[in-house]
Design a protein around this motif. Structure first.
Motif, PDB file in Angstrom:
ATOM      1  N   ARG A   1       0.848  -1.191   0.000  1.00 50.70           N
ATOM      2  CA  ARG A   1       0.000   0.000   0.000  1.00 50.70           C
ATOM      3  C   ARG A   1       0.889   1.248   0.000  1.00 50.70           C
ATOM      4  O   ARG A   1       1.993   1.222   0.568  1.00 50.70           O
ATOM      5  CB  ARG A   1      -0.929   0.045   1.213  1.00 50.70           C
TER       6      ARG A   1
ATOM      7  N   HIS B   1      -1.299   6.681   1.169  1.00 54.47           N
ATOM      8  CA  HIS B   1      -2.727   6.974   1.306  1.00 54.47           C
ATOM      9  C   HIS B   1      -3.565   5.708   1.387  1.00 54.47           C
ATOM     10  O   HIS B   1      -4.778   5.753   1.176  1.00 54.47           O
ATOM     11  CB  HIS B   1      -3.204   7.833   0.123  1.00 54.47           C
ATOM     12  N   ARG B   2      -2.922   4.592   1.671  1.00 54.18           N
ATOM     13  CA  ARG B   2      -3.575   3.300   1.873  1.00 54.18           C
ATOM     14  C   ARG B   2      -4.130   2.714   0.586  1.00 54.18           C
ATOM     15  O   ARG B   2      -4.959   1.810   0.602  1.00 54.18           O
ATOM     16  CB  ARG B   2      -4.683   3.395   2.923  1.00 54.18           C
ATOM     17  N   ARG B   3      -3.707   3.216  -0.562  1.00 52.97           N
ATOM     18  CA  ARG B   3      -4.110   2.612  -1.821  1.00 52.97           C
ATOM     19  C   ARG B   3      -3.304   1.342  -2.051  1.00 52.97           C
ATOM     20  O   ARG B   3      -2.083   1.337  -1.865  1.00 52.97           O
ATOM     21  CB  ARG B   3      -3.888   3.583  -2.980  1.00 52.97           C
TER      22      ARG B   3
ATOM     23  N   TYR C   1      -9.056  -4.468  -6.413  1.00 48.56           N
ATOM     24  CA  TYR C   1      -8.289  -3.262  -6.125  1.00 48.56           C
ATOM     25  C   TYR C   1      -7.678  -2.609  -7.362  1.00 48.56           C
ATOM     26  O   TYR C   1      -7.310  -1.437  -7.305  1.00 48.56           O
ATOM     27  CB  TYR C   1      -7.170  -3.575  -5.123  1.00 48.56           C
TER      28      TYR C   1
ATOM     29  N   THR D   1      -7.586  12.181   3.999  1.00 43.00           N
ATOM     30  CA  THR D   1      -6.519  11.218   3.726  1.00 43.00           C
ATOM     31  C   THR D   1      -5.151  11.719   4.148  1.00 43.00           C
ATOM     32  O   THR D   1      -4.162  11.017   3.993  1.00 43.00           O
ATOM     33  CB  THR D   1      -6.484  10.874   2.223  1.00 43.00           C
TER      34      THR D   1
ATOM     35  N   ASP E   1      -8.678   4.752 -11.046  1.00 43.99           N
ATOM     36  CA  ASP E   1      -7.306   4.890 -10.569  1.00 43.99           C
ATOM     37  C   ASP E   1      -7.177   6.009  -9.537  1.00 43.99           C
ATOM     38  O   ASP E   1      -6.101   6.489  -9.273  1.00 43.99           O
ATOM     39  CB  ASP E   1      -6.360   5.196 -11.740  1.00 43.99           C
TER      40      ASP E   1
ATOM     41  N   LEU F   1      -7.858   8.126  -5.755  1.00 45.06           N
ATOM     42  CA  LEU F   1      -7.572   7.809  -4.363  1.00 45.06           C
ATOM     43  C   LEU F   1      -8.580   6.801  -3.868  1.00 45.06           C
ATOM     44  O   LEU F   1      -9.709   6.755  -4.306  1.00 45.06           O
ATOM     45  CB  LEU F   1      -7.648   9.089  -3.523  1.00 45.06           C
ATOM     46  N   LYS F   2      -8.149   5.985  -2.920  1.00 43.67           N
ATOM     47  CA  LYS F   2      -8.995   4.905  -2.449  1.00 43.67           C
ATOM     48  C   LYS F   2      -9.217   5.060  -0.953  1.00 43.67           C
ATOM     49  O   LYS F   2      -8.530   5.794  -0.265  1.00 43.67           O
ATOM     50  CB  LYS F   2      -8.337   3.565  -2.747  1.00 43.67           C
TER      51      LYS F   2
ATOM     52  N   GLY G   1      -8.639   0.284   0.307  1.00 45.24           N
ATOM     53  CA  GLY G   1      -8.100   0.309  -1.039  1.00 45.24           C
ATOM     54  C   GLY G   1      -9.134   0.428  -2.128  1.00 45.24           C
ATOM     55  O   GLY G   1      -8.806   0.361  -3.298  1.00 45.24           O
ATOM     56  N   ARG G   2     -10.419   0.599  -1.783  1.00 49.37           N
ATOM     57  CA  ARG G   2     -11.458   0.701  -2.799  1.00 49.37           C
ATOM     58  C   ARG G   2     -11.572   2.143  -3.281  1.00 49.37           C
ATOM     59  O   ARG G   2     -11.343   3.078  -2.523  1.00 49.37           O
ATOM     60  CB  ARG G   2     -12.798   0.225  -2.247  1.00 49.37           C
ATOM     61  N   PRO G   3     -11.954   2.326  -4.565  1.00 47.72           N
ATOM     62  CA  PRO G   3     -11.979   3.679  -5.119  1.00 47.72           C
ATOM     63  C   PRO G   3     -13.013   4.572  -4.448  1.00 47.72           C
ATOM     64  O   PRO G   3     -14.023   4.109  -3.944  1.00 47.72           O
ATOM     65  CB  PRO G   3     -12.340   3.457  -6.598  1.00 47.72           C
TER      66      PRO G   3
END
Length: 702
Positions: free
Chosen positions: A24, A27-29, A89, A469, A501, A503-504, A508-510
């Protein structure tokens, strides 16, 4: 750029067992998903000296800010979980195959009472038999046209079928013998289903049985001196042989197999698949991918297998899969394929004979696909780059605007005011990020005020997400930015499509509205541009450029300037702005038309609590119209299946309280639409005053 040592797990923390891991970013993506037979050994490879890592792997580990893992029991479970997480993801550093077209399939809808043969694209449906894919839809229609002589299966749509059943007259195919006409009961549902099953058997490669049977029947008819029947059977045999000739025999032993070939260079790879059934090539497809990670040919093959069979079961997974290189390790992948099929699947590299020769043909197709893709991409990329550079020069931007958002307002004489937001990245439309808005803060027509509201809402959301975030420190948010909980106001986002694509969230979800553009384009002139700039100024945003494109003279307006920027008519930059503006206009008109038609289709029954669409349709079908339903007694309403006495009383009260609706008027012709229409859900609106291109987007409600 993060230092991998800052988030490296402590010695002994990582288990020495199979599992799936996720990297990740700050930003936790989720930026990368991988699997391993031993998590400890695999993850240790990422935390070595950066100089020893592949450049793409080095880019991934320096972008990441944390790593986490999930332990599973077997390598097969790891393979399944990896596939699920990549689909969920969409990590930026994983291999993702781009299918450049939606391949058509020959489909037989065995899930219907009267199965239908048709061309289908997109996601596969349960209960439908698929054959293909084919390169062109016309190839399917040619094959079906030949086979309908022998297997006269229904091919008509549901509407044509119902109309034929109502009138008692079949369609043209029924008259010329290419349909068994179950719509007028020439054959029973059981007999028609047997025809459909025989059609499927023939398409699946079991052709010899039917040819021998027809030849035997032709001989018997000739001996009995039934020469007309014998001639008809002779023609049927000829049609079947002609259909079979369209797919030449490539493997003499009637093999069912898929052949997968890979052509690659340092940056990209092309995959080609030939589907062989009954020894004949029944379909072909291909993908292209960017090699965003260090990857071997065997790993590319593994990802291709996941893409190809991840949603398939049963006979859709063949007995044999031939590949140019085997995944490492082989056993989990082979076991996973066998589980998808429900029987043993052989995964191997052909070494000699007909299969090796056919594999060489597939490899040549993959090489040609890669060359063609690079030629097209170079041409398109050059044009798009020039267009973005021209826009940057004309608007005096520091860099080319890689992300552009365009906004348009649409209404019909002040009613149903809506707005659209379309997104172009690197000169290409990103339809998954389009948004639609409703304007409810005021009545009537005011495009300038509407534009101010739309821009305000969109960037308030962006600032709230940015603050939540942690992309800036606490207290640094600009004045006027709304907090994460400040979501009130007259403007409503009615789209649910996620940013692919962007920020999530923490998982991790959009999320929506997470990326800012470099350029905001509004459909209009000075007033609309000034309103958009004022909205950004009120929010304290000063790093996003604004311009407007006026329709009349195609002039580009910028804030604070009395004269427009005039781009040459042959400018690629002007052409790109026009495309973006026209797409926003089309998207807005499509949504506005949808809202207007829904308003015209409204019914007093909509206000009856607990009354769903099925029972509404049953009521209208029984009485013929709302007017007749309003005049019915409670006992008469109770006669409708599914309507109890309490519901009938509620319906009667609701209709009695509701005033009769004014007659609907077709806005194109001025015709008054009668209330006696048998199906009021069909609507009374005509074509809209403003014509718009049909919505061409896929997978997005409009």
């Amino acid at each position: 750029m993060a230092d991998p040592s800052s988030y490296r797990p402590k010695p002994g923390q990582i288990p020495d067992s199979p599992g799936v891991y996720r990297f990740r970013d700050e930003h936790r993506r989720v930026i990368y998903v991988g699997k391993a037979k031993s998590l400890r050994q695999r993850l240790a490879n990422y935390f070595q000296d950066l100089a020893g890592l592949h450049p793409r792997t080095r880019s991934m580990v320096t972008t990441a800010a944390s790593v986490e893992w999930t332990v599973v029991s077997t390598e097969v479970e790891a393979l399944q979980l990896e596939y699920s997480w990549i689909k969920e993801y969409d990590p930026r550093f994983n291999v993702k195959y781009r299918d450049d077209k939606s391949y058509p399939y020959l489909a037989v809808t065995m899930n219907e009472e009267y199965p239908r043969v048709q061309v289908m694209r997109g996601h596969k449906k349960k209960g439908v038999r698929y054959f293909g894919p084919y390169a062109h839809a016309w190839a399917i229609r040619d094959t079906v046209d030949l086979l309908l002589r022998v297997f006269p299966v229904r091919t008509c749509s549901a509407g044509v079928f119902k109309n034929a059943r109502r009138t008692g007259r079949p369609c043209l195919l029924g008259y010329i013998g290419k349909c068994s006409a179950p719509c007028v009961d020439r054959v029973s549902a059981e007999e028609h289903r047997e025809l459909a099953e025989e059609f499927c058997d023939f398409m699946a490669g079991r052709t010899g049985t039917y040819l021998r049977r027809l030849e035997r029947q032709m001989g018997e008819a000739a001996e009995a001196m039934e020469y007309e029947r014998a001639a008809r059977l002779r023609d049927d045999i000829g049609a079947l042989k002609k259909a079979m000739e369209k797919n030449a025999v490539v493997l003499a032993d009637a093999t069912d197999a898929d052949l997968i070939a890979v052509a690659e260079d340092e940056l990209e790879a092309a995959v080609q698949i030939f589907h062989v059934r009954g020894g004949r090539v029944r379909g072909q497809r291909g993908w292209v991918t960017d090699k965003v990670e260090e990857i071997t040919t065997g790993a590319l093959v593994e990802h291709a297998l996941q893409q190809l069979y991840g949603e398939e079961t049963g006979d859709a997974v063949p007995k044999e899969v031939l590949v140019p290189a085997l995944p490492d390790p082989l056993e989990p992948v082979q076991e996973w394929l066998s589980g998808r099929r429900g029987a043993q699947v052989s995964l191997r590299v052909p070494q000699r004979g007909d299969k090796r020769a056919l594999m060489e043909t597939v490899e040549r197709n993959a090489q040609q696909a890669l060359i063609l893709h690079k030629t097209k991409r170079a041409s398109d990329l050059t044009t798009r780059s020039r267009a973005l550079e021209e826009i940057a020069d004309a608007l005096e931007l520091d860099s080319a605007p890689l992300r552009i958002e365009c906004y348009d307002i649409s209404h019909l004489q002040g009613d149903d005011v809506v707005a659209s937001m379309v997104v172009f990245e690197d000169g290409l439309a990103r339809k998954s990020e389009y948004r639609r808005f409703q304007i409810k803060g005021f009545e009537g027509q005011d495009d300038v005020r509407s534009m101010h509201e739309v821009i305000t809402r969109r960037f308030k959301r962006y600032l709230a997400e940015k603050e939540r975030t942690g992309e800036w420190a606490d207290g640094e948010s600009p004045d006027g930015a709304a907090g994460a909980g400040d979501d009130s106001g007259p403007l409503t986002d009615v789209s649910s499509a996620p940013l692919s694509d962007g920020l999530k969230d923490e998982d991790g979800r959009p999320k929506r509205f997470a990326y800012p553009p470099q350029l905001v384009v509004v459909d209009g002139g000075q007033p609309q541009v000034a309103a958009a700039q004022r909205a950004l100024d009120e929010l304290g945003i000063d790093d996003i450029a604004v311009c407007g494109l006026a329709k009349r003279l195609e002039e580009v307006w910028v804030p604070g300037e009395d004269d427009p920027v005039v781009l040459p008519r042959t400018s690629e930059g002007l052409y790109l702005l026009q495309r973006i503006r026209d797409e926003a206009h089309r998207f807005a008109i499509t949504y506005q038309r949808t809202k207007r038609s829904k308003r015209f289709r409204s019914s007093p029954l909509d206000d009856v609590p607990g009354l769903g669409d099925t029972r509404k349709q049953a009521l209208i079908k029984h009485f013929g119209s709302v007017k007749r339903l309003r005049a019915a007694t409670i006992d008469q309403i109770c006669e409708v299946p599914g309507i109890g006495r309490k519901t009938a009383e509620t319906i009667a009260v609701a209709l009695a309280q509701a005033a009769p609706a004014a007659p609907a008027v077709n806005t194109a012709t001025g015709e008054i639409m009668e209330d006696e229409a048998p199906d009021p859900t069909a609507g009374a609106s005509g074509e809209p005053v403003s014509a718009g291109a049909p919505d061409e987007r896929r997978g997005q409600e409009t």
